[in-house]
Motif scaffolding. Structure first.
Motif, PDB file in Angstrom:
ATOM      1  N   ARG A 111     -62.048   8.883  14.515  1.00  0.00           N
ATOM      2  CA  ARG A 111     -62.708   7.592  14.853  1.00  0.00           C
ATOM      3  C   ARG A 111     -62.629   7.690  16.473  1.00  0.00           C
ATOM      4  NH1 ARG A 111     -58.818   4.251  16.580  1.00  0.00           N
ATOM      5  NH2 ARG A 111     -57.037   4.353  15.290  1.00  0.00           N
ATOM      6  N   GLN A 112     -63.575   6.825  16.832  1.00  0.00           N
ATOM      7  CA  GLN A 112     -63.658   6.763  18.513  1.00  0.00           C
ATOM      8  C   GLN A 112     -62.581   5.955  19.035  1.00  0.00           C
ATOM      9  OE1 GLN A 112     -68.486   6.692  18.130  1.00  0.00           O
ATOM     10  NE2 GLN A 112     -67.929   7.600  20.107  1.00  0.00           N
ATOM     11  N   LEU A 145     -61.100  10.718  20.985  1.00  0.00           N
ATOM     12  CA  LEU A 145     -61.146  10.648  19.334  1.00  0.00           C
ATOM     13  C   LEU A 145     -59.848  10.518  18.787  1.00  0.00           C
ATOM     14  CD1 LEU A 145     -64.009  13.413  18.808  1.00  0.00           C
ATOM     15  CD2 LEU A 145     -64.452  10.761  18.800  1.00  0.00           C
ATOM     16  N   ARG A 198     -61.012  14.477  10.309  1.00  0.00           N
ATOM     17  CA  ARG A 198     -61.745  13.051  10.273  1.00  0.00           C
ATOM     18  C   ARG A 198     -60.993  12.435  11.483  1.00  0.00           C
ATOM     19  NH1 ARG A 198     -65.209  10.045   7.462  1.00  0.00           N
ATOM     20  NH2 ARG A 198     -65.284  11.583   5.959  1.00  0.00           N
ATOM     21  N   LYS A 242     -59.503   4.773   6.170  1.00  0.00           N
ATOM     22  CA  LYS A 242     -60.304   3.550   5.941  1.00  0.00           C
ATOM     23  C   LYS A 242     -61.624   3.478   5.477  1.00  0.00           C
ATOM     24  CE  LYS A 242     -61.064  -0.090   9.499  1.00  0.00           C
ATOM     25  NZ  LYS A 242     -61.159  -0.456  10.903  1.00  0.00           N
ATOM     26  N   THR A 254     -57.509  10.613  11.981  1.00  0.00           N
ATOM     27  CA  THR A 254     -57.055   9.814  10.942  1.00  0.00           C
ATOM     28  C   THR A 254     -56.817  10.982   9.832  1.00  0.00           C
ATOM     29  OG1 THR A 254     -59.371   9.480   9.924  1.00  0.00           O
ATOM     30  CG2 THR A 254     -58.407   7.769  11.621  1.00  0.00           C
ATOM     31  N   LYS A 292     -65.220   4.350   7.581  1.00  0.00           N
ATOM     32  CA  LYS A 292     -65.215   3.685   9.125  1.00  0.00           C
ATOM     33  C   LYS A 292     -64.887   4.784  10.026  1.00  0.00           C
ATOM     34  CE  LYS A 292     -66.312   0.371   8.823  1.00  0.00           C
ATOM     35  NZ  LYS A 292     -67.685  -0.221   8.739  1.00  0.00           N
ATOM     36  N   ALA A 293     -64.128   5.872   9.769  1.00  0.00           N
ATOM     37  CA  ALA A 293     -63.983   6.981  10.981  1.00  0.00           C
ATOM     38  C   ALA A 293     -64.999   8.068  10.467  1.00  0.00           C
ATOM     39  CB  ALA A 293     -62.645   7.645  10.509  1.00  0.00           C
ATOM     40  N   SER A 294     -66.309   7.694  11.555  1.00  0.00           N
ATOM     41  CA  SER A 294     -67.354   8.522  11.124  1.00  0.00           C
ATOM     42  C   SER A 294     -67.351  10.023  11.798  1.00  0.00           C
ATOM     43  CB  SER A 294     -68.545   7.682  11.781  1.00  0.00           C
ATOM     44  OG  SER A 294     -68.521   7.538  13.288  1.00  0.00           O
ATOM     45  N   GLY A 319     -71.133  12.719  13.707  1.00  0.00           N
ATOM     46  CA  GLY A 319     -70.870  11.718  14.706  1.00  0.00           C
ATOM     47  C   GLY A 319     -71.922  10.995  15.157  1.00  0.00           C
TER      48      GLY A 319
END
Length: 469
Positions: A375-376, A381, A373, A301, A384, A321-323, A400
């Protein structure tokens, strides 16, 4: 048929702004719009994504005023959190304010929920033959209904979200349709026959349908269409269509400023292009945030922004977007989780319907080096992407959001304390560029909670830290 599913997060009180942060599976382009304009010298702009909350429209840091009474969608639905919408408007010269002239909503599917299974905060359902993922902290239910899906098989739901390259819909908005009404689904025509075609897992009988806005060649495989009907056979997973309307992929005509978010498909690393929701994106001249070119992959994403020219978005910036990113040695492997050596408190949920590279998780051994990788999520977590790097990597990397700063200690994700006293001035960086001989002072003068940073641990100490966003 199993109907077990965890109750998904329900939406509470909403803030008075909304931002666009997700993408619909397949964009239907729209032309220009009329109405009021922004301030003097404003620039036409277009954006596409998810409503997070209601009021003025905040799109990628730009606050758009909205005309009173503005409604969206063919049914004049009131905007709601989670709906994926396209915003047409103008941005003022200050770059942070503007005016929305149109907000358009079109769901992915409206039909019966025939099956749902799930655990660990992720449910996978079938809505009129379309595979839909419902997820804690991602899917928002209409506050007027807020239904737990495990009790609602055979009810009709409207689903909005964005599709991955397999056609699976990652739901951001779900609303029960009490009276059923007209059923509809948008997708790509395949296996076209004399009276039927397929759309993912759905058979469409178009023998009595009205056809509208199709190209000169008529209905054909590969076309993006919206199908409407009133009769659905759940046994045969078959919809009898009353109307089929052709849709145009992409975000329409040339536009100086465009923002679009979605899941990467059709990645071509040679041409340096990919597509987001049917919109072709060139990233050859893009700057990257929270990642780099090597992180690009189908199903990841991202948000892309830049001018739209001749049908291609010429990205000036691509933001992952997945930081969260972890490169480390596996400390433990649970039924659906991973932990890592040297990163106490970090646990990552791995799920077959969410995590790209899930096959690598099956059989993964303690001591293996991996790259993740994530995302929160609501409480975890969520991975992805998972890649196995083998064994013997001599470093640990964590990226992060900063959650605390105390003296020389920078805390990432609330659990990883990075002691920067061992880091030289030259290794305080901003996107791989050293902050210079006074790097430590410059770094801490700029550092704020919420910033995305990447830190590296090597040879027994933290030896590098840099801004990533």
């Amino acid at each position: 048929m199993t109907n077990h599913v965890r109750s998904l997060k329900r939406i509470g009180t909403l803030a008075l702004a909304f931002s666009l942060t997700a993408g619909l599976g397949l964009l239907a382009g729209c032309g220009g719009s009329s109405g009021s304009s922004g301030g003097p010298g404003s620039t036409p702009a277009r954006a596409f994504g998810e409503i997070e909350s209601l009021g003025s429209i905040v799109v990628n840091g730009v606050t758009f005023e909205v005309e009173d009474g503005l409604v969206v969608g063919p049914d004049n639905q009131t905007p709601a959190p989670g709906m994926v919408v396209e915003v047409e408007g103008e941005i003022n010269p200050d770059g942070v304010t503007g005016f929305a002239t149109a907000v358009t909503f079109d769901d992915n599917v409206k039909g019966p929920l025939t099956e749902v299974t799930g655990d660990a905060g992720v449910a996978v359902g079938q809505v009129m033959g379309q595979t839909v993922i419902f997820e804690d902290n991602v899917t928002k239910f209409d506050p007027a209904t807020g239904v737990p899906l495990g009790d609602d098989v055979d009810k009709v739901f409207q689903v909005s979200g964005f599709q991955d390259e397999t056609g699976t819909i990652h739901a951001t908005f779900v609303r029960e349709i009490a009276d059923g009404g007209v059923l509809e689904v948008t997708g790509i025509v395949s296996n076209l026959g004399a009276t039927t075609f397929e759309m993912n897992g759905l058979t469409v009988d178009y023998s009595g349908a009205t056809l509208r806005d199709l190209p000169p060649g008529g209905l054909d495989n590969g076309l993006l269409v919206e199908v409407k009907g009133t009769v659905f056979d759940p046994v045969e997973v078959r919809l009898t269509a009353t109307e089929i309307e052709g849709k145009v992929r992409g975000l329409g005509d040339d536009m100086p400023k465009v923002h679009v978010e979605g899941m990467i498909a059709n990645l071509d690393t040679s041409a340096e292009t990919f597509s987001l929701n049917g919109q072709t994106v060139s990233y050859s001249a893009a700057a990257f945030r929270a990642g780099d070119k090597t992180d690009l992959a189908n199903g990841i994403k991202v948000e892309a922004e830049g001018p739209l020219s001749d049908g291609t978005l010429l990205a000036t910036r691509v933001t992952f977007k997945a930081s969260v990113r972890v490169e480390a040695t596996v400390a433990s492997v649970g039924a659906a989780t991973l932990t890592f050596l040297g990163l106490d408190g970090i646990e990552v949920l791995v799920h077959p319907d969410i995590t790209r590279g899930f096959g690598a998780f099956e059989g993964l051994q303690v001591g293996t080096d991996v790259k993740v990788r994530a995302r929160q999520g609501a409480s975890d977590l969520v991975a992805t992407r998972l890649e196995v790097e083998g064994e013997g990597t001599d470093r640990t990397i964590i990226r992060g959001p900063v959650t605390a700063v105390a003296g020389d200690i920078v805390t990432i994700l609330g659990t990883v304390d990075v002691d920067t006293t061992s880091i030289s001035n030259e290794n305080f960086k901003d996107h791989d560029t050293s902050l210079g001989p006074n790097g430590r002072a410059v770094f801490f003068s700029r550092l704020r909670e919420g910033d995305i940073v990447k830190a590296r641990f090597r040879d027994g100490a933290w030896d590098e830290i840099e801004f990533q966003d």
